[in-house]
Design a protein around this motif. Structure first.
Motif, mmCIF file in Angstrom:
data_model
loop_
_atom_site.group_PDB
_atom_site.id
_atom_site.type_symbol
_atom_site.label_atom_id
_atom_site.label_comp_id
_atom_site.label_asym_id
_atom_site.label_seq_id
_atom_site.Cartn_x
_atom_site.Cartn_y
_atom_site.Cartn_z
ATOM 1 N N LEU A 89 0.814 -1.213 0.000
ATOM 2 C CA LEU A 89 0.000 0.000 0.000
ATOM 3 C C LEU A 89 0.848 1.265 0.000
ATOM 4 C CD1 LEU A 89 -2.817 -1.089 2.468
ATOM 5 C CD2 LEU A 89 -2.749 -1.287 -0.022
ATOM 6 N N GLU A 121 0.381 4.261 -2.624
ATOM 7 C CA GLU A 121 0.159 5.603 -2.104
ATOM 8 C C GLU A 121 1.117 6.614 -2.743
ATOM 9 O OE1 GLU A 121 -0.825 7.460 2.270
ATOM 10 O OE2 GLU A 121 0.426 5.677 2.156
ATOM 11 N N VAL A 127 -7.198 4.899 -7.232
ATOM 12 C CA VAL A 127 -7.057 3.590 -6.613
ATOM 13 C C VAL A 127 -8.373 2.834 -6.689
ATOM 14 C CG1 VAL A 127 -6.636 2.404 -4.417
ATOM 15 C CG2 VAL A 127 -5.290 4.407 -5.020
ATOM 16 N N MET A 155 -6.721 9.393 -5.389
ATOM 17 C CA MET A 155 -5.780 9.344 -4.266
ATOM 18 C C MET A 155 -5.908 10.599 -3.403
ATOM 19 S SD MET A 155 -3.643 7.721 -2.484
ATOM 20 C CE MET A 155 -3.148 6.337 -3.446
ATOM 21 N N ILE A 210 -8.703 10.070 -1.021
ATOM 22 C CA ILE A 210 -8.340 9.095 0.016
ATOM 23 C C ILE A 210 -7.478 9.763 1.074
ATOM 24 C CG2 ILE A 210 -7.064 6.963 0.493
ATOM 25 C CD1 ILE A 210 -7.871 6.072 -2.380
ATOM 26 N N ARG A 211 -6.543 10.585 0.641
ATOM 27 C CA ARG A 211 -5.659 11.278 1.589
ATOM 28 C C ARG A 211 -6.449 12.212 2.498
ATOM 29 N NH1 ARG A 211 -1.746 11.760 -3.032
ATOM 30 N NH2 ARG A 211 -0.201 10.156 -2.604
ATOM 31 N N HIS A 259 -8.352 9.781 4.925
ATOM 32 C CA HIS A 259 -7.467 8.949 5.746
ATOM 33 C C HIS A 259 -6.059 9.531 5.699
ATOM 34 C CE1 HIS A 259 -10.515 5.822 6.159
ATOM 35 N NE2 HIS A 259 -10.840 6.131 4.923
ATOM 36 N N ASP A 262 -2.629 7.189 6.735
ATOM 37 C CA ASP A 262 -2.050 6.327 5.712
ATOM 38 C C ASP A 262 -3.147 5.564 4.980
ATOM 39 O OD1 ASP A 262 -2.759 4.051 7.233
ATOM 40 O OD2 ASP A 262 -0.795 3.956 8.168
ATOM 41 N N MET A 263 -2.754 4.931 3.911
ATOM 42 C CA MET A 263 -3.698 4.213 3.080
ATOM 43 C C MET A 263 -4.165 2.911 3.724
ATOM 44 S SD MET A 263 -3.267 3.691 -0.909
ATOM 45 C CE MET A 263 -4.369 2.545 -1.668
ATOM 46 N N TYR A 304 -7.591 3.281 5.111
ATOM 47 C CA TYR A 304 -8.587 3.275 4.029
ATOM 48 C C TYR A 304 -8.888 1.840 3.600
ATOM 49 C CZ TYR A 304 -10.185 3.687 -0.849
ATOM 50 O OH TYR A 304 -10.862 3.558 -2.034
#
Length: 138
Positions: A88, A92, A98, A112, A115-116, A119, A122-123, A126
């Protein structure tokens, strides 16, 4: 591969294997074989490059070199890269978008950047939230 008008040595250099063109593959380490597989995949400059665990067997320096190469292929050659990986932290650092697959089904696709935002630590958070959430709905 039956491809003409290619510069094999330049491609080998791009993946960190300069001067190995006549070396038997049987003498290559796992990391060298991985680099060679990437060279074979990019030598004909595909529009879409599909990679499965492309940094498997590479040391941290090799992993970083491949990240740089992948970014260049996207930015300079406008190549689309579809990559699968269980690492991951690599995804990332490389991915713009993703998709998470669980039990053979895409459970979510996201940018991405989004997602950032959701979370920031870190990924892994997620990914785990998707997998655990998916298990609850089964």
């Amino acid at each position: 591969m039956g491809i003409e008008d290619t510069d094999v040595e330049a491609t080998l250099c791009r993946v960190g294997l300069p001067g190995t063109g006549s070396q038997p593959v049987s003498t290559f380490s796992l990391g060298m074989r991985q680099r060679l597989a990437i060279a074979r995949a990019i030598i004909h400059r595909p529009e879409v490059l599909i990679l499965d665990e492309p940094v498997n067997g590479l040391d941290p320096v090799g992993m970083k070199e491949m990240r740089i190469l992948f970014r260049r292929l996207v930015q300079e050659e406008e190549m689309t890269i579809l990559m699968s990986s269980h690492l991951l932290s690599e995804i990332e650092q490389i991915a713009d978008r993703v998709g998470v697959i669980a039990d053979g089904t895409v459970v979510q696709e996201a940018e991405m950047a989004d997602i950032r935002k959701q979370h920031p630590s870190d990924m892994e958070d997620y990914f785990i939230s998707l997998i655990q959430g998916g298990a609850d709905h089964a």
